[in-house]
Design a protein around this motif. Structure first.
Motif, PDB file in Angstrom:
ATOM      1  N   ASN A 103       0.802  -1.218  -0.210  1.00 30.85           N
ATOM      2  CA  ASN A 103      -0.043  -0.115  -0.050  1.00 30.85           C
ATOM      3  C   ASN A 103       0.776   1.071   0.103  1.00 30.85           C
ATOM      4  O   ASN A 103       0.598   2.374  -0.632  1.00 30.85           O
ATOM      5  N   LYS A 106       2.460   1.748  -3.401  1.00 30.73           N
ATOM      6  CA  LYS A 106       1.358   2.351  -4.371  1.00 30.73           C
ATOM      7  C   LYS A 106       1.307   3.709  -4.430  1.00 30.73           C
ATOM      8  O   LYS A 106       0.563   4.217  -5.319  1.00 30.73           O
ATOM      9  N   ARG A 107       1.617   4.418  -3.208  1.00 27.59           N
ATOM     10  CA  ARG A 107       1.451   5.652  -3.206  1.00 27.59           C
ATOM     11  C   ARG A 107       2.677   6.448  -3.588  1.00 27.59           C
ATOM     12  O   ARG A 107       2.656   7.834  -3.651  1.00 27.59           O
ATOM     13  N   ALA A 110       1.922   9.350  -6.478  1.00 28.69           N
ATOM     14  CA  ALA A 110       1.006  10.331  -6.031  1.00 28.69           C
ATOM     15  C   ALA A 110       1.786  11.391  -5.049  1.00 28.69           C
ATOM     16  O   ALA A 110       1.631  12.797  -5.175  1.00 28.69           O
ATOM     17  N   GLU A 113       4.843  14.002  -6.884  1.00 28.37           N
ATOM     18  CA  GLU A 113       4.815  15.286  -7.468  1.00 28.37           C
ATOM     19  C   GLU A 113       5.230  16.502  -6.675  1.00 28.37           C
ATOM     20  O   GLU A 113       5.486  17.683  -7.156  1.00 28.37           O
ATOM     21  N   HIS A 114       5.220  16.198  -5.450  1.00 31.53           N
ATOM     22  CA  HIS A 114       5.287  17.435  -4.301  1.00 31.53           C
ATOM     23  C   HIS A 114       6.802  17.064  -3.631  1.00 31.53           C
ATOM     24  O   HIS A 114       6.990  15.945  -3.317  1.00 31.53           O
ATOM     25  N   ILE A 182      -1.975  19.492   0.312  1.00 28.29           N
ATOM     26  CA  ILE A 182      -3.402  18.641   0.784  1.00 28.29           C
ATOM     27  C   ILE A 182      -3.041  17.267   0.093  1.00 28.29           C
ATOM     28  O   ILE A 182      -3.086  16.100   0.853  1.00 28.29           O
ATOM     29  N   THR A 183      -3.195  17.161  -1.276  1.00 23.65           N
ATOM     30  CA  THR A 183      -3.145  15.842  -1.789  1.00 23.65           C
ATOM     31  C   THR A 183      -1.967  14.947  -1.339  1.00 23.65           C
ATOM     32  O   THR A 183      -2.053  13.986  -0.940  1.00 23.65           O
ATOM     33  N   THR A 186      -2.082  13.842   2.161  1.00 22.21           N
ATOM     34  CA  THR A 186      -3.013  12.747   2.468  1.00 22.21           C
ATOM     35  C   THR A 186      -2.527  11.472   2.272  1.00 22.21           C
ATOM     36  O   THR A 186      -2.775  10.491   3.115  1.00 22.21           O
ATOM     37  N   HIS A 187      -1.801  11.463   1.062  1.00 34.09           N
ATOM     38  CA  HIS A 187      -1.017  10.124   0.869  1.00 34.09           C
ATOM     39  C   HIS A 187       0.012   9.695   2.046  1.00 34.09           C
ATOM     40  O   HIS A 187       0.242   8.503   2.096  1.00 34.09           O
ATOM     41  N   LEU A 189      -0.309  10.807   4.942  1.00 34.58           N
ATOM     42  CA  LEU A 189      -0.921  10.465   6.016  1.00 34.58           C
ATOM     43  C   LEU A 189      -1.351   8.832   6.196  1.00 34.58           C
ATOM     44  O   LEU A 189      -1.115   8.078   7.121  1.00 34.58           O
ATOM     45  N   PHE A 190      -1.726   8.312   5.056  1.00 33.58           N
ATOM     46  CA  PHE A 190      -2.142   7.053   4.867  1.00 33.58           C
ATOM     47  C   PHE A 190      -0.833   6.140   4.905  1.00 33.58           C
ATOM     48  O   PHE A 190      -0.658   5.130   5.522  1.00 33.58           O
ATOM     49  N   LYS A 193       0.089   5.817   8.531  1.00 35.98           N
ATOM     50  CA  LYS A 193      -0.874   4.932   9.076  1.00 35.98           C
ATOM     51  C   LYS A 193      -0.508   3.618   8.985  1.00 35.98           C
ATOM     52  O   LYS A 193      -0.727   2.533   9.785  1.00 35.98           O
ATOM     53  N   ARG A 197       0.512   0.696  11.614  1.00 34.70           N
ATOM     54  CA  ARG A 197      -0.296  -0.752  11.738  1.00 34.70           C
ATOM     55  C   ARG A 197       0.648  -1.608  11.755  1.00 34.70           C
ATOM     56  O   ARG A 197       0.487  -2.831  12.085  1.00 34.70           O
TER      57      ARG A 197
END
Lengths: 242, 242
Positions: A103, A106-107, A110, A113-114, A182-183, A186-187, A189-190, A193, A197
């Motif tokens: 997971n 896969k980010r 995204a 880009e920043h 933000i975008t 967000t990725h 953050l996931f 997370k 886990r």
């Protein structure tokens, strides 16, 4: 482990334990590589992690089947049975750790880009070091059936949770400062997370080691997991002004 | 199920299947209630879900032990063995669905502070209806051992993934519009992600039903899961201007 006369049961158990150790190494590598890919924006490495996950899934299914057949054929009792049941549980946790690595991988596009602030990247790197440290420790504790060490590992998860909470706050603050963050945040953050886990699964494995050795459940004096679920705006503003 | 002479194996299997059905009902209720709590900001209901999760965890552990003992004592073969192995897998998925419900419930307070736009709340409600629909269908398919229906259920997961992707974009857009939305929307994002994962577990259960009935793995012609992992700013701006 209890003493046995050499038997097919022992051979089957050995096979299963060797497999767990291989799966553990693979899960570790996937987590390491996914975080490296995230930090270095290495898409090739990220793809390698995604491909490895298929192998880990297959290994888990095979181990599951072998273990069940061993129980049906050998009817092990007491610690022997717990060894097999424990192996099934641990391989399940390792498969899920691999999924979490996938997971994160896969980010990578995204997030790429920043350019992220150094501080955030360091935070995520540090979080993954803590989680990987827990994973290595717990795999060592499993190899040596050291349930005392397994108990100690569980308390290491608190550090991961605290670190995750701090990264969660930082990411929110950073998003509030500039909507263009933000975008990507967000990725991140996931991803954070997912790393948190991984720590939970290391804790699960520690609990399984304890169960294998003692036949009892470890006492649940520490609630697992995410303390960010109740973080509100007030808390974030507090962090901002601190 | 294959025909048996009435035996202890049958009684044990019956006990296990009844337990799965109870766990299924409990997992459904937890998801329903957690989403209701999120939408109505009902903290009491959220706490009830968190408390129920302890019971579901205990039920899963007990089922696990019973199932393993049944394998060891009765040495079932073929579909009989798959019934027991399948029950272990399904109870694992149900336990994880309960966990996801609990995770949603734990975000109720943090989300509560902001009034969310009706559109977003509707989106999350609709997503959870889809996921719950899948869960009910797959539990029915399990009760009737209908592996053809199980195959059909898997395709329903695509709708959930598409809906989740759309909610993900909407939440990002909403955060970009006003930084004051960021904290609550982050919690809604995690909640939506949890609901999407409930759909994945329903799909896992469908695959297990197929395995129980046929002894084969369902063909993996559909990649499971999250299509938002590669959503970049460009994609979100696209959604904004659309």
């Amino acid at each position: 482990m209890e003493h046995h006369i050499v038997s097919s049961y022992d051979q089957e158990l050995k096979f299963i334990l060797r497999r767990i150790s291989e799966m553990g190494g693979q899960a570790e590598r996937m987590v390491e590589q996914s975080v490296a890919a995230l930090i270095r924006s290495d898409w090739g490495l990220a793809q390698a992690v995604v491909a490895d996950d298929v192998l880990l899934d297959a290994a888990q299914r095979e181990l599951d089947e072998r273990a069940i057949m061993t129980i049906a054929k050998r009817q092990p009792m007491a610690q022997d049975l717990r060894e097999i049941v424990g192996a099934i549980r641990i391989s399940n946790d390792l498969e899920r750790i691999g999924d979490l690595g996938k997971n994160i991988a896969k980010r990578v596009i995204a997030v790429h880009e920043h350019s992220q602030p150094v501080q955030l990247v360091r935070g995520i790197e540090h979080l993954s070091e803590l989680a990987l440290g827990q994973l290595k420790d717990v795999l060592d504790a499993y190899a040596t059936r050291d349930h005392v060490r397994a108990e100690a590992i569980r308390s290491g998860d608190e550090e991961i949770d605290a670190m995750y909470t701090s990264i969660f706050r930082e990411l929110l603050t950073y998003m509030m400062e500039d909507p263009r963050n933000i975008t990507a945040c967000t990725h991140l953050l996931f991803s954070a997370k997912n790393i948190e886990r991984i720590g939970d699964h290391a804790t699960n494995i520690a609990e399984t080691i304890y169960y294998i050795k003692t036949g009892n459940q470890m006492e649940t004096d520490r609630p697992k997991g995410d303390r960010t679920t109740s973080i509100s705006d007030a808390a974030v503003s507090g962090a901002q002004s601190a």
